[in-house]
Each structure stands twice: as C-alpha cells, then as structure tokens.
Design a protein around this motif. Structure first.
Motif, PDB file in Angstrom:
ATOM      1  N   UNK A  48       0.835  -1.206   0.000  1.00  0.00           N
ATOM      2  CA  UNK A  48       0.000   0.000   0.000  1.00  0.00           C
ATOM      3  C   UNK A  48       0.868   1.253   0.000  1.00  0.00           C
ATOM      4  N   UNK A  49       1.843   1.333   0.911  1.00  0.00           N
ATOM      5  CA  UNK A  49       2.714   2.510   1.032  1.00  0.00           C
ATOM      6  C   UNK A  49       3.467   2.772  -0.279  1.00  0.00           C
ATOM      7  N   UNK A  50       4.061   1.720  -0.825  1.00  0.00           N
ATOM      8  CA  UNK A  50       4.868   1.834  -2.040  1.00  0.00           C
ATOM      9  C   UNK A  50       4.022   2.302  -3.230  1.00  0.00           C
ATOM     10  N   UNK A  51       2.896   1.656  -3.439  1.00  0.00           N
ATOM     11  CA  UNK A  51       2.050   2.003  -4.588  1.00  0.00           C
ATOM     12  C   UNK A  51       1.393   3.373  -4.427  1.00  0.00           C
ATOM     13  N   UNK A  52       1.091   3.739  -3.195  1.00  0.00           N
ATOM     14  CA  UNK A  52       0.535   5.066  -2.934  1.00  0.00           C
ATOM     15  C   UNK A  52       1.571   6.138  -3.308  1.00  0.00           C
ATOM     16  N   UNK A  53       2.836   5.866  -3.003  1.00  0.00           N
ATOM     17  CA  UNK A  53       3.936   6.776  -3.349  1.00  0.00           C
ATOM     18  C   UNK A  53       4.061   6.903  -4.878  1.00  0.00           C
ATOM     19  N   UNK A  54       3.979   5.792  -5.573  1.00  0.00           N
ATOM     20  CA  UNK A  54       4.038   5.812  -7.041  1.00  0.00           C
ATOM     21  C   UNK A  54       2.852   6.602  -7.601  1.00  0.00           C
ATOM     22  N   UNK A  55       1.685   6.389  -7.025  1.00  0.00           N
ATOM     23  CA  UNK A  55       0.485   7.100  -7.472  1.00  0.00           C
ATOM     24  C   UNK A  55       0.660   8.611  -7.309  1.00  0.00           C
TER      25      UNK A  55
END
Length: 167
Positions: A48-55
C-alpha cells in the motif's frame, strides 16, 4: 525563465507520456493501491505505502504535463529557415582541437529524455549558434573560457513536420 518552445516530435512525446500515465499506469497503480488497502492495516502495509507513493508521483507528473502542454508553442520548420541555425536544427560543429559534435536545438522539455545530442534553446551553445550559417563560427563562453565552434552542416528533420499540401 524557461522558454515555451517545443518541436512537434517533442510535443507528441509529451502528449503520449500523459496519455500513457493517465490511461495505463495510473489505473494499474490505483488497482494495486485498492487491493493493498483491502488487506487491512495500511500503516504496516508495504504494498500500500509503495504504490501510494508511485500514485502520488504519477499524479504530480500528470498535473505538470497538463499545465505545461497548455503553455508550449510548437515550432515547425519553415523553408525560410533553410541554411541557417534555428530552433529544431541539427547542427554539425567542430572546434580547433578537432572535437566534433552533432547537436539539435530543442525546447527545455525535450531534454528530459537525456538524448545526448539535444541541447536546450536556452543554453549558451544554442544562443551562440542561432542565426548562423555553414562555415560561420560561433563563440561560446564556457566555464573554462571562450571556445570557438565552426558550423559544418545544418539540417532539419522533415519527419518532424506536418505535411503541407499547399507547397
């Protein structure tokens, strides 16, 4: 101040990047964020944290491109430019030390892809070359002092320009 000039090819690349981010990458990352969020505790969920950062990164770039594309002015080759260095030109140059280069004068937004031959219209080299012809010399101030470059050839890429049926 950053210039707002861009070649048609450069503009097309930015439009394609925006389209890809908006229609391909963003929906994919959004799906991953939603999936990771459905697993529960977000504070310890690395996906969640990683993909939220990419988003967030994608959204920043989408906002930037959306605004920037409205400001840009596409510069197409016109026959009056032939034989002289103007925006969009490919220029073969050399100096007294035998160093030779082929460069292309483009907008600052076209430097992002780090094409080794692209130089910004705002660079000292571009400013020295603009308006010059084959066999002219261009004086460029560099951190190590003044350098003289000789212009050997100037060309424009016809594939960069729309077909004009009137000429």
């Amino acid at each position: 101040m950053k210039s707002n000039l861009i070649t048609r090819g450069g503009h097309d690349k930015l439009v394609a990047e925006l389209k890809n981010l908006w229609h391909e990458e963003r929906p994919e990352i959004t799906r991953k964020v939603n999936w990771a969020a459905s697993l529960g505790d977000r504070s310890e969920n690395a996906d969640y944290q990683y993909n939220k950062q990419i988003l967030r990164k994608i959204d920043r770039r989408v906002r930037y491109l959306g605004k920037r594309l409205e400001e840009l002015r596409i510069i197409d080759f016109s026959p009056e430019q032939a034989g002289k260095v103007y925006f969009g030109a490919w220029v073969d140059i050399e100096n007294d030390e035998g160093e030779s280069k082929t460069i292309r004068i483009v907008g600052v937004d076209e430097i992002y892809d780090h094409h080794p031959q692209h130089i910004s219209i705002d660079s000292p080299m571009s400013r020295a070359l603009l308006g010059k012809q084959v066999d002219d010399e261009a004086e460029v101030m560099t951190p190590s002092g003044k350098k003289i470059w000789y212009i050997n050839a100037i060309r424009y890429d016809p594939s960069e320009n729309p077909v004009d049926s009137n000429h």
